[in-house]
Design an enzyme around this catalytic site. Structure first.
Site, short mmCIF file in Angstrom:
data_model
loop_
_atom_site.label_atom_id
_atom_site.label_comp_id
_atom_site.label_asym_id
_atom_site.label_seq_id
_atom_site.Cartn_x
_atom_site.Cartn_y
_atom_site.Cartn_z
N HIS A 23 3.54 -3.04 -3.06
CA HIS A 23 4.22 -2.01 -2.28
C HIS A 23 3.31 -0.78 -2.10
CE1 HIS A 23 7.95 0.23 -1.04
NE2 HIS A 23 7.23 1.26 -1.47
N GLU A 24 2.79 -0.27 -3.20
CA GLU A 24 1.95 0.93 -3.10
C GLU A 24 0.65 0.63 -2.36
OE1 GLU A 24 3.37 3.69 -3.72
OE2 GLU A 24 5.09 2.85 -4.81
N HIS A 73 1.31 1.16 1.22
CA HIS A 73 1.22 2.59 1.58
C HIS A 73 -0.25 3.01 1.69
CE1 HIS A 73 5.39 3.85 1.41
NE2 HIS A 73 5.56 3.44 0.18
N GLU A 116 7.10 3.71 4.98
CA GLU A 116 7.86 2.73 4.21
C GLU A 116 7.83 1.35 4.89
OE1 GLU A 116 8.53 3.94 1.35
OE2 GLU A 116 9.69 2.27 0.56
ZN ZN Z 1 7.47 3.26 -0.76
#
Ligand code: ZN
Length: 499
Positions: free
Chosen positions: A261-262, A265, A293
């Site tokens: 997830h990170e 980003h 997101e």
């Molecule tokens: Zn996030």
């Protein structure tokens, strides 16, 4: 480029430098700083914040903007740049100094009160602070735009261009299909989570994280991975985008998917480059929270939890897990990581129920700001929403309306971004699949570079050149439509759960 633009870039870069220095201190505070250093660190950060504010409200910026706005021969990038600088300059200058100071003080008291209230499951202790934060945010909205509905002004801070009405319309559609899909899943036999309880030491989990960062194309010479209580991504400079994760010994998918997830980003931040002349300025910043997101969730869920991805990478994961992972096979692993089960805690929710957690918060926030809900009614209204949307009962406020930090900080209008991110992500994915029809075969063959290249070219590189609404139209040919997320969920979960 006009000379006023060049000067604006110069002033903006200085502001960015101060912000990045603050980010270094913030990153250190969450990762390596010894606990007793907190007091001076707070002073250091407050000093930098003051410096950044001074630079942001410099009247010369207002003069340069006015001069540029009067011109009819701006390039497309100059126009976009003037738009984002104007937006931020107005936000910084429209709030009176005394209000900003009062707000900061109240927000910090409120956060501390919330932390205690959550620990003691004591909503009554937090209630006056919540009232105060709602009241201050109504005031803040009025300063920023006295002609708009307060909640619309707040939403616009996180997702430029969105309004209560536009979000409600999108969420109404999403709510009805999420509830329908959840009902179908609940009629099917439950999936057992085979990963839960496997004890994987931190060192092994770190090696797993490093492996997947490499697979996704995270550039190790432009960032690093560390550990913090809550995983995050932070940009300390155009070539320094760091991520953190956390290791839960008896649940390794927690660090695995938070790292993915990170990384999503970070890949976005690393890919922003609308125009080399605008490096280190507001044009080279992400377009919105929700688009950010969309990137993390696309990598985490659409790619990272797909059977195609694990066809290729499960053997490597197995090898890294060693003996601990011996009972785990590809099929049960993929099922485990896509298990759907309504729960009380938003941050632990699966892909199907996540949006319902966000809708509950959005509906409560909307009601708090239009006056149809009083602060003292929040705990009961929360329980009612969870019964209605997720079919579960919150036994206490700690697992109910006290679970998130956002409202205590006054971040009303923030929650919708999380769910809008899923919608943008699915819509981008549908457009990507049209251009790269064999993308799943490529992923199962071990190649995710086509996905990254597509996102780079269409989304990342643009920075803030377009508004979120313009970007999604440009990339996918249509406005944001929740139907793409619905299609994605139905296709995926009808296979997993057999409905
Ligand atoms: Zn996030």
């Amino acid at each position: 480029m006009h000379k006023e633009t060049a000067r604006l870039l110069e002033l903006d870069r200085e502001h960015s430098l101060v912000m990045h220095i603050g980010a270094i201190l913030g990153w250190d505070q969450e990762t390596y700083m010894p606990p007793k250093a907190i007091e001076e660190r707070s002073s250091q950060l407050a000093l930098l914040e003051g410096l950044a504010h001074q630079k942001a409200v410099n009247p010369e910026i207002g003069e340069l903007l006015a001069a540029l706005e009067a011109k009819s021969d701006l390039s497309e990038d100059e126009k976009a740049y003037v738009r984002v600088v104007r937006r931020d300059y107005d936000r910084e200058t429209k709030l009176p100094e005394a209000f900003v100071t009062e707000y900061a003080k109240e927000a910090s008291l409120s956060q501390a009160a919330w932390a205690d209230a959550k620990k003691n499951n004591d909503f009554a202790a937090f209630k006056p602070h919540l009232s105060r934060m709602v009241e201050l945010n109504k005031k803040r909205a009025h300063y920023l735009n006295p002609n708009a509905k307060p909640y619309d002004v707040l939403l616009d801070l996180f997702e430029p261009g969105s309004t209560q009405e536009s979000v409600a319309a999108v969420f109404a559609k999403m709510k009805s299909y999420l509830i329908e899909i959840l009902t179908r899943i609940r009629e099917r036999p439950q999936i057992e989570d085979k990963c839960s309880g496997l004890r994987v030491d931190k060192h092994t989990q770190e090696r797993i994280s490093q492996y997947f960062m490499k697979v996704l194309g995270y550039e190790r010479d432009r960032g690093r991975l560390d550990v913090s209580a809550h995983p995050f991504t932070t940009t300390l400079g155009a070539d320094d985008v760091r991520i953190t994760t956390r290791y839960v010994e008896d649940y390794f998918p927690s660090s695995l998917f938070s790292t993915i997830h990170e990384s999503g980003h970070a890949l976005y931040e690393m890919g922003i480059d609308p125009n080399p002349d605008y490096r280190g300025t507001k044009l080279a910043e992400a377009v919105s929270m929700a688009v950010h997101e969309s990137q993390s969730r696309l990598w985490e869920n659409i790619v990272g939890r797909s059977p195609a991805f694990w066809e290729r990478h499960f053997p490597a994961l197995s090898a890294l897990l060693g003996e601990v992972g011996e009972g785990l096979d590809l099929e049960s692993f993929v099922k485990s990581i896509n298990r759907v089960s309504p729960s009380l805690i938003r941050t632990e929710a699966d892909e199907v129920t996540y949006g319902l957690h966000v809708i509950a918060r959005f509906e409560l926030e909307s009601a708090l700001f239009d006056g149809s809900l009083n602060v003292e009614e929040v705990p009961e209204a929360w329980r009612a929403k969870y019964r209605e949307l997720l079919g579960i009962e919150a036994p206490d406020d700690r697992q109910g309306c006290l679970q998130d930090v956002h409202w205590s900080m006054g971040a009303f209008g923030y929650f919708p971004s999380y769910a809008l991110g899923n919608l943008y992500g699915a819509q981008f994915w549908a457009a990507l699949k049209k251009e790269i029809p064999d993308v799943e075969a490529r992923i199962s063959g071990g190649d995710t570079s086509a996905v990254l290249a597509w996102l780079r070219k269409n989304v990342h590189v643009q920075g803030s050149r377009y508004t979120p609404g313009e970007l999604v139209k440009k990339v996918t040919g249509q406005a944001l439509d929740p139907v793409w997320f619905e299609k994605y969920l139905r296709e995926k979960y009808s296979k997993i759960y057999g409905f």
